[in-house]
Design an enzyme around this catalytic site. Structure first.
Site, short mmCIF file in Angstrom:
data_model
loop_
_atom_site.label_atom_id
_atom_site.label_comp_id
_atom_site.label_asym_id
_atom_site.label_seq_id
_atom_site.Cartn_x
_atom_site.Cartn_y
_atom_site.Cartn_z
N PHE A 143 -11.07 44.86 -21.41
CA PHE A 143 -10.61 44.62 -20.04
C PHE A 143 -11.76 44.20 -19.12
O PHE A 143 -11.56 43.41 -18.20
CB PHE A 143 -9.93 45.88 -19.49
CG PHE A 143 -8.50 46.04 -19.93
CD1 PHE A 143 -7.49 45.32 -19.31
CD2 PHE A 143 -8.17 46.89 -20.98
CE1 PHE A 143 -6.18 45.44 -19.72
CE2 PHE A 143 -6.86 47.02 -21.38
CZ PHE A 143 -5.85 46.30 -20.75
N PHE A 176 -11.78 40.74 -17.08
CA PHE A 176 -11.92 40.77 -15.63
C PHE A 176 -13.08 39.90 -15.16
O PHE A 176 -12.98 39.17 -14.18
CB PHE A 176 -12.11 42.21 -15.17
CG PHE A 176 -12.33 42.35 -13.68
CD1 PHE A 176 -11.26 42.27 -12.79
CD2 PHE A 176 -13.61 42.53 -13.16
CE1 PHE A 176 -11.46 42.38 -11.43
CE2 PHE A 176 -13.82 42.63 -11.80
CZ PHE A 176 -12.73 42.56 -10.93
N HIS A 230 10.98 -33.31 -11.62
CA HIS A 230 10.54 -32.50 -10.48
C HIS A 230 9.03 -32.62 -10.28
O HIS A 230 8.57 -32.91 -9.16
CB HIS A 230 10.94 -31.04 -10.73
CG HIS A 230 10.59 -30.12 -9.61
ND1 HIS A 230 11.51 -29.64 -8.71
CD2 HIS A 230 9.39 -29.57 -9.21
CE1 HIS A 230 10.91 -28.86 -7.83
NE2 HIS A 230 9.62 -28.79 -8.12
N GLU A 231 8.26 -32.41 -11.33
CA GLU A 231 6.80 -32.48 -11.21
C GLU A 231 6.33 -33.91 -10.97
O GLU A 231 5.33 -34.13 -10.26
CB GLU A 231 6.14 -31.91 -12.46
CG GLU A 231 6.46 -30.44 -12.74
CD GLU A 231 6.09 -29.52 -11.60
OE1 GLU A 231 5.17 -29.86 -10.82
OE2 GLU A 231 6.72 -28.46 -11.47
N HIS A 289 6.48 -34.58 -7.23
CA HIS A 289 5.29 -34.06 -6.53
C HIS A 289 4.09 -34.97 -6.75
O HIS A 289 3.34 -35.27 -5.81
CB HIS A 289 4.96 -32.65 -7.05
CG HIS A 289 5.89 -31.58 -6.57
ND1 HIS A 289 6.15 -31.35 -5.25
CD2 HIS A 289 6.62 -30.66 -7.27
CE1 HIS A 289 6.98 -30.33 -5.13
NE2 HIS A 289 7.30 -29.90 -6.35
N ASP A 332 8.78 -24.20 -2.99
CA ASP A 332 8.30 -25.36 -2.23
C ASP A 332 8.89 -25.37 -0.82
O ASP A 332 8.19 -25.66 0.16
CB ASP A 332 8.67 -26.65 -2.96
CG ASP A 332 8.04 -26.74 -4.34
OD1 ASP A 332 6.94 -26.18 -4.52
OD2 ASP A 332 8.65 -27.35 -5.24
#
Length: 607
Positions: A126, A130, A427-428, A431, A503
Site C-alpha cells: 500500500f 500510495f 469546348h477547349e 477557349h 467559367d
C-alpha cells in the site's frame, strides 16, 4: 521510452509482491491430506512390510498422526487417528514396535512471525501504491503549473544553417533585415547618431513567399539568441494562459538581451479586438493586451527585437501595427522573373538536370509562382524522373509537373464516352481560339481534353510578363475567353452543358469587380460600391454591416454587370463564328491526340 520501462518494472514489482504474499498465506492455511489408512497399515503389518511407525500426539488430545515407513520404499505415509491410545493398543496386540512423540508446545513465535511478515508485506504494497499515485498527481500538478510557461525555442547561430545567401529573389527585403543584424553586431554606430533600433518588424506577404525563411536567415546571421514561437502556441482553452506565456517569453528574452523574438503566424493571436462574439474577456484579447504592454509599455525592453510573419495584415489590431511596436512593415511579395530564376537555381543546385532544361524559360512561364511553388515544381519533377527510372530531370518532367501543380493530376485512365470527348474538344478549342486572337489575353501554351480533377480538360495560357496592374481591356478579354467554351458548345451542338459553370462564375465575378471595385463602368462612374472587405471574416462586424448604397444603385450595378456580360458574350460568339474552320480542325486534332502544344495549335491558323 524511459517512462514506459519504469512503468513496466513497477508492474513486475507488484506481481512479485502479490505472489509472495499469497505463498505465505498458503503456507499458513495449508494442511496435509492423509495418504494412508488404518486398514492399509494392518495389511502391511500382516505381510511384514512395515519398517517403522511413529505416533505424534496433537495438542487436541487424544487425536494424533501416525507416520508409517515401509520396507523397500522411501515414501513416508501417514493418517490421522481420533484416539492415540486405541492405536497403541492395536499395535501392542500385534507386537509391533512404535515411537510416541510428546504433545507439541505452543510456539507463539512461529505462529506470530508469518502473520507479521504478511502484515509488513501488505503495508509495503500500500505504501508503494500510495507513493506512485502521489508522484502521478505531483506530475499532473507540475504540468498544470507549466501551462503558463512559454513554449518558445531559443536557437543559437550554430543551430541555424540558413544564411542570407540562401535566400534568393528577395534582395530589398534582405537589405532591410541586414540593417537589424548590423545594429545588433555594432549598436554604437547607430546610437552615436541618436538612432534607435526598430522594436518590431512585421513580415507581410502571401503564403510561401519566404517570410519564415527570412527570419531563419536573420537568426543565422545575427549571432544573438533567437526565440522562435508560433502564434497558436499562446492560445489555450484556459483563460489567462496566453498572457502568462507572453510574460514568460519576454522575461526570458530580457535575460538574454540583446536577442530576437520571432512570432510566426501572429494573426492567430493578434486579431483586431472587439471583432468577435466573445466580448472583452476573450482569451485572444487578453493575450494581445499583454503583448501590447510588453512591446511598448511602461517598462522598456532594451535590445529585444520582435519579428512577426503573417499573410493577413488586414485583420491585425491597429494598436499592434503602429510605430513603436512594429516600426517596420516589410512586404514579401511574389518574385518577378529575375527572382524566380534565382530561386530555381537555389532549388536546382542539388538536382541533376538534363541539357534541355532552361531555368530562364521556366521562370518566364511560371508567372505568379511563389518560392514554395517553385520548390514544389522542381520536387514534383524530381519525383517524376525517379519514378520513370531516369538519373536526371528533363524538360518534359518539368512541363508535366507544371500541369500537375497548376491544374491537377491528369486522369488518363478515366473512361469517357466519345460524345463527351467531342464536347470537351470543342469546348477547349473555343477557349483557345479566343485566347490566341485577343491581343491582351495571352498566347496558348497547352490544350488538353484529358480529365484533371473535376474538369474534363484545360486550356493553359502562357504568361510571359509580370503585370503589376490589371487593365480594363485585359479584364474584358478575360471575360470573353471565359465564354469561349460555352459559345463553342452552343454553335456546334445547338445545346449547352454544365461544363461552363465555373467559367460563368469567374466571368461574373470579374464583371462585378469592374463595376463595384475598380470603377471601370462609364455609367456607374469611378465609385467604389464594394460591400465591405471581400475577405472580411469577422462575424460580429459583418452582422452589423450595412450596404453602402441604395436599391437604385443596386439595380444599376446589376444592369451594368449584365451589359458587360452580354457584350463580351456577343463578341466571343462573333469571333468563334468567323473561325469555325479552325474550331473544327482544333477539335479533330484534340480528339486524335488528346493534348496539343502551342506550335501545333498556331499551325492551324496558318493553314
Amino acid at each position: 521510452m524511459e517512462q514506459k520501462r519504469r512503468g513496466f518494472g513497477g508492474l513486475w514489482f507488484y506481481l512479485i509482491l502479490i505472489v509472495v504474499v499469497m505463498g505465505f498465506w498458503l503456507m499458513l492455511t495449508s494442511h496435509r491430506s492423509p495418504n494412508y489408512s488404518l486398514s492399509q497399515l494392518e495389511t502391511a503389518i500382516d505381510n511384514d512390510r512395515v519398517s517403522s511407525i511413529s505416533i505424534h500426539q496433537n495438542r487436541e488430545v487424544p487425536t494424533g498422526e501416525v507416520d508409517v515407513k515401509l520396507k523397500q520404499d522411501s515414501t513416508s505415509y501417514y493418517f490421522y487417528v481420533s484416539d492415540v491410545k486405541e492405536i497403541e493398543k492395536e499395535l501392542a496386540s500385534r507386537n509391533v514396535s512404535y515411537s510416541l512423540g510428546d504433545v507439541p508446545q505452543d510456539a507463539w513465535v512461529g505462529e506470530l512471525l508469518p502473520m507479521l511478515v504478511i502484515t509488513a508485506m501488505i503495508f509495503i504494497l500500500f505504501t508503494v501504491m500510495f507513493n506512485g499515485r502521489a508522484a502521478q498527481v505531483g506530475s499532473q500538478n507540475s504540468k498544470m503549473t507549466n501551462f503558463g510557461k512559454s513554449r518558445a525555442q531559443m536557437i543559437t547561430r550554430e543551430n541555424v544553417k540558413v544564411r542570407f545567401k540562401d535566400v534568393a529573389g528577395l534582395a530589398e527585403e534582405k537589405k532591410e533585415l541586414e540593417e537589424v543584424v548590423d545594429f545588433l553586431k555594432a549598436p554604437d554606430k547607430y546610437t552615436h547618431m541618436g538612432a534607435r533600433i526598430p522594436k518590431g518588424m512585421l513580415l507581410v506577404g502571401p503564403p510561401g513567399t519566404g517570410k519564415t525563411l527570412l527570419a531563419k536567415a536573420v537568426a543565422g546571421e545575427a549571432g544573438v539568441p533567437f526565440f522562435s514561437i508560433s502564434g497558436s502556441d499562446f492560445v489555450e482553452m484556459f483563460v489567462g494562459v496566453g498572457a502568462a506565456r507572453v510574460r514568460d517569453l519576454f522575461t526570458d528574452a530580457k535575460k538574454n538581451s540583446p536577442c530576437i523574438v520571432f512570432i510566426d503566424e501572429i494573426d492567430a493571436v493578434a486579431r483586431r479586438r472587439g471583432s468577435g462574439m466573445g466580448g472583452g474577456h476573450d482569451e485572444r484579447e487578453q493575450t494581445l493586451n499583454q503583448m501590447l504592454v510588453e512591446m511598448d509599455g511602461f517598462e522598456e525592453n532594451e535590445g529585444i527585437i520582435v519579428m512577426a510573419a503573417t499573410n493577413r495584415e488586414d485583420i491585425l489590431d491597429p494598436a499592434l501595427t503602429r510605430p513603436g511596436r512594429f516600426d517596420r512593415r516589410i512586404y514579401v511579395g511574389r518574385p518577378d522573373i529575375r527572382g524566380r530564376e534565382e530561386i530555381l537555381k537555389v532549388h536546382a543546385a542539388n538536382k541533376p538536370l538534363a541539357d534541355d532544361v532552361d531555368l530562364h524559360n521556366i521562370a518566364q512561364t511560371t508567372v505568379g509562382f511563389s518560392g514554395a511553388d517553385l520548390e514544389n515544381l522542381l520536387n514534383e519533377a524530381a519525383i517524376l524522373a525517379a519514378k520513370n527510372s531516369r538519373s536526371y530531370i528533363t524538360e518534359r518532367d518539368i512541363k508535366d509537373s507544371f500541369v500537375k501543380v497548376s491544374v491537377g493530376t491528369e486522369k488518363k485512365s478515366r473512361v469517357i464516352t466519345d460524345e463527351e470527348k467531342r464536347i470537351t474538344a470543342y469546348h477547349e478549342s473555343g477557349h483557345a481560339i479566343l485566347m490566341h486572337l485577343l491581343p491582351k489575353a495571352g498566347p496558348v501554351n497547352w490544350i488538353s481534353i484529358i480529365p484533371t480533377g473535376p474538369a474534363g480538360g484545360y486550356t493553359m495560357p502562357l504568361n510571359e510578363k509580370d503585370n503589376m496592374y490589371e487593365t480594363r481591356g485585359r479584364m474584358l478579354d478575360d471575360i470573353i475567353v471565359d465564354f469561349g467554351g460555352r459559345v463553342a458548345e452552343e454553335l456546334i451542338f445547338d445545346d449547352i452543358t454544365t461544363g461552363a459553370s465555373n467559367d460563368i462564375k469567374q466571368a461574373t465575378k470579374t464583371a462585378r469587380d469592374m463595376v463595384t471595385v475598380y470603377g471601370f463602368s462609364s455609367d456607374i462612374g469611378p465609385i467604389n460600391y464594394q460591400n465591405g472587405d471581400p475577405e472580411e471574416i469577422f462575424l460580429g462586424r459583418d452582422l452589423g454591416h450595412a450596404r453602402p448604397y441604395g436599391e437604385a444603385i443596386a439595380t444599376s450595378i446589376d444592369e451594368e454587370v449584365k451589359h458587360i456580360i452580354d457584350k463580351c458574350y456577343a463578341k466571343a460568339r462573333k469571333i468563334i463564328s468567323e473561325h469555325r474552320d479552325v474550331l473544327d480542325k482544333s477539335a479533330a486534332l484534340l480528339i486524335e491526340k488528346e493534348k496539343i502544344s502551342r506550335e501545333e495549335f498556331e499551325a492551324l491558323f496558318e493553314e
